[in-house]
Design an enzyme around this catalytic site. Structure first.
Site, PDB file in Angstrom:
ATOM      1  N   GLU A 322       0.808  -1.233   0.000  1.00  0.00           N
ATOM      2  CA  GLU A 322       0.000   0.000   0.000  1.00  0.00           C
ATOM      3  C   GLU A 322       0.840   1.282   0.000  1.00  0.00           C
ATOM      4  OE1 GLU A 322      -2.710  -0.452   3.289  1.00  0.00           O
ATOM      5  OE2 GLU A 322      -3.732  -2.134   2.346  1.00  0.00           O
ATOM      6  N   ASP A 368      -1.128  -3.937  -3.366  1.00  0.00           N
ATOM      7  CA  ASP A 368      -1.962  -2.772  -3.073  1.00  0.00           C
ATOM      8  C   ASP A 368      -3.445  -3.077  -3.257  1.00  0.00           C
ATOM      9  OD1 ASP A 368      -2.607   0.000  -2.432  1.00  0.00           O
ATOM     10  OD2 ASP A 368      -0.605   0.500  -3.201  1.00  0.00           O
ATOM     11  N   GLU A 430      -5.791 -10.706  -1.654  1.00  0.00           N
ATOM     12  CA  GLU A 430      -6.605 -10.516  -0.441  1.00  0.00           C
ATOM     13  C   GLU A 430      -8.095 -10.434  -0.776  1.00  0.00           C
ATOM     14  OE1 GLU A 430      -5.180  -7.300   2.029  1.00  0.00           O
ATOM     15  OE2 GLU A 430      -3.083  -7.781   1.631  1.00  0.00           O
TER      16      GLU A 430
END
Ligand code: XIL
Length: 524
Positions: A322, A368, A430
């Site tokens: 991120e 990200d 994710e």
């Protein structure tokens, strides 16, 4: 005899599962399966005594005329009523902890949470049962959560605390129940269904590698990510003190079950201990040459310890997590790292260190969220392009894919297509599909039609991903079953959020059928 094609054998697997009775019923709602949990402990203060509750810190406990436990005189957020549950909790069993909370009349609303203090092997952990939820004087608020342990404990103390307020609190109807685990369904394993496409992964915490959740995990998944347990704060809470214990529980389970391991994460602006950004005198690091060198030395020491401990048993690492922010002119997130470096130069440096320190075959990823959106896609693309041009050893791009059931599934496909031009590996790292309409929505229950819509969403998304299977190293779910999803507590308390394949009772949802056999989905 010719060997069946992968697709044909997949159909055969599916037919087999259906014939075995595995695929016949579509559970549409999460609520109401037949089960009776064992009640182990209950207190309602009807006896007029505190019934085993005691003060945690400087608080006074009494039972009022209405038969509620009144907690007064709190001088710190962790002060509150506590009850010892040690004797009831066995390793690998899941429990439900429920309590009703209210504030005395005339007080301001406040965020409360329930926690277990776990003392084991000389150290103490504070484990959230139910995350911060607003409580008022007007009505009782129910705090329910599941809890389990993975290793024997010396003390397990359940307690109520607050986020910031020192408000007095009223407590009633506490119960501790042992969850009667349902049998794990005899379904076609996701990893077999997706075998010709990509390894299907799952992010887990230690409780998911014992008992019934572990059975579900090993049955369906080919890869694990150590959810929180390899983040900087988990691995090196104090400078020079490395704690691998919780991550090792997951790694040991993965290796015993032939699963590949994904490491998350070496550098992040969250879940990094404060010492990392302080000098020897305890002052914040400044944008000086000396402090840049200090940050990189700390990073190198951190990765060296991980390399020595795990070597190439970790298949890939999220090296940076991120670091992109499309709102900024340079596309980079303003973080402590960014501030000390006065820009993004640290990103290339940490990749070079990771490449030098980790075994050659370990893959290095930049990870990200929101990478499906064109603005974020572009900012990340430009960054990775610059890194590659600067000969920075980036192997791959991770798309977190924390999406919701209304976000166009095609967007992620477009991003994967775009990054192919950079000749990097790619993975979905994710994935979860929120059923909430907007960030702050907290549903009072999980509507069956949302779960059905989510099933169709997973169908479409996996069609997008499988069509690009050659370009994906893995697709990882951010959690094994709904009750342990991070979206239950982020960005607000959402006890009925249900973003994953399996429900609170570990049963397959429409989401699973959307991937494995959409014919089982209800008509639109
Ligand atoms: C989340 C965990 O799941 C939570 O338990 C924790 O409290 C916060 O972090 N992006 C990431 C993950 O890269 O590390 C985050 O995990 C979810 C968002």
């Amino acid at each position: 005899m010719p060997t069946p094609s992968p697709r044909a054998s997949r159909r055969a697997l599916l037919a087999g599962a259906a014939a075995a009775g595995g695929a016949a019923v579509l559970p549409l709602a999460t609520a109401g399966p037949a089960h009776a949990d064992d009640l182990l402990l209950s207190t309602d203060f009807s006896s007029g005594t505190t019934e085993g509750w005691y003060p945690r810190g400087a608080v006074a406990l009494s039972v009022n005329a209405e038969g509620n436990l009144l907690v007064e005189g709190r001088t710190a957020t962790w002060n509150g009523p506590a009850i010892d549950i040690t004797a009831h909790i066995e390793v690998g069993v899941r429990y439900q902890l429920r309590v009703l909370l209210r504030l005395p009349s005339g007080t301001d609303a406040a965020d409360l949470r329930t926690t277990v203090q776990r003392d084991a092997a000389g150290s103490t952990a504070y484990e959230t049962v139910r995350w911060n939820t607003a409580v008022t004087p007007d009505a009782w608020t129910e705090f329910t959560g599941t809890y389990s342990i993975t290793q024997p404990a010396d003390l397990l103390q359940f307690y109520v605390e607050s986020d910031s307020s020192l408000t007095p609190v009223l407590v009633d109807d506490f119960t501790l129940t042992r969850i009667q685990e349902p049998e794990i369904q005899d379904l076609l394993p996701l990893k077999d269904f997706l075998e010709c496409d990509f390894p299907i992964g799952c992010a887990v915490e230690p409780p998911e590698v014992v008992g019934k959740p572990a059975e579900l995990l090993a049955k369906h998944f080919a890869q694990v990510t150590t959810g929180n347990q390899m983040k900087p704060d988990a691995i090196q809470p104090t400078e020079g003190v490395f704690t691998f214990d919780r991550a090792d529980q997951i790694v040991a389970f993965a290796e015993a079950n032939g699963m590949r391991i994904w490491g998350h994460t070496l550098l992040w602006h969250n879940q990094t201990p404060a010492w990392w950004f302080l000098d020897a005198a305890g002052n914040p690091l400044q944008p000086t040459r000396a402090h840049r060198a200090l940050l990189l030395a700390r990073f190198e020491a951190h990765v060296t310890a991980l390399a020595e401990h795990y070597g190439d048993r970790v298949w890939a690492w999220d090296v940076v997590n991120e670091v992109v922010d499309p709102e900024q002119a340079d596309g980079l997130r303003r973080s402590r790292w960014y501030e000390v470096f006065g820009g993004g130069a640290y990103i290339g440096e940490v990749f070079k260190i990771a490449r030098r320190v980790l075994p050659r075959k370990v893959k290095l990823f930049i990870n990200d969220y929101n990478t499906e959106f064109p603005d974020k896609r572009e900012a990340l693309y430009n960054l990775v392009q610059d890194l590659k041009r600067g000969r920075v050893p980036v192997d791959g791009v991770g798309h977190q894919a924390h999406v919701d059931y209304k976000r166009d599934p095609q967007l992620l496909g477009e991003s994967i297509d775009a990054f192919r031009r950079l000749r990097v590996l790619q993975a979905v790292t994710e994935l979860d599909v929120s059923v909430s309409d907007y960030m702050e929505e907290s549903l009072p229950s999980t509507p069956p039609e949302r779960l059905a819509a989510q099933g169709r969403y997973y169908q479409e998304l996996f069609a997008v991903l499988r069509a690009r299977a050659r370009h994906l190293e893995s697709v990882t779910m951010w959690g094994l079953y709904d009750a342990v999803s991070w979206l239950r507590t982020w960005p607000v308390s959402r006890p009925h959020e249900a973003p994953l394949f399996f429900d609170d009772r570990l049963q397959a949802k429409a989401a699973y059928w959307g991937v494995v056999d959409p014919a089982q989905l209800p008509p639109e």
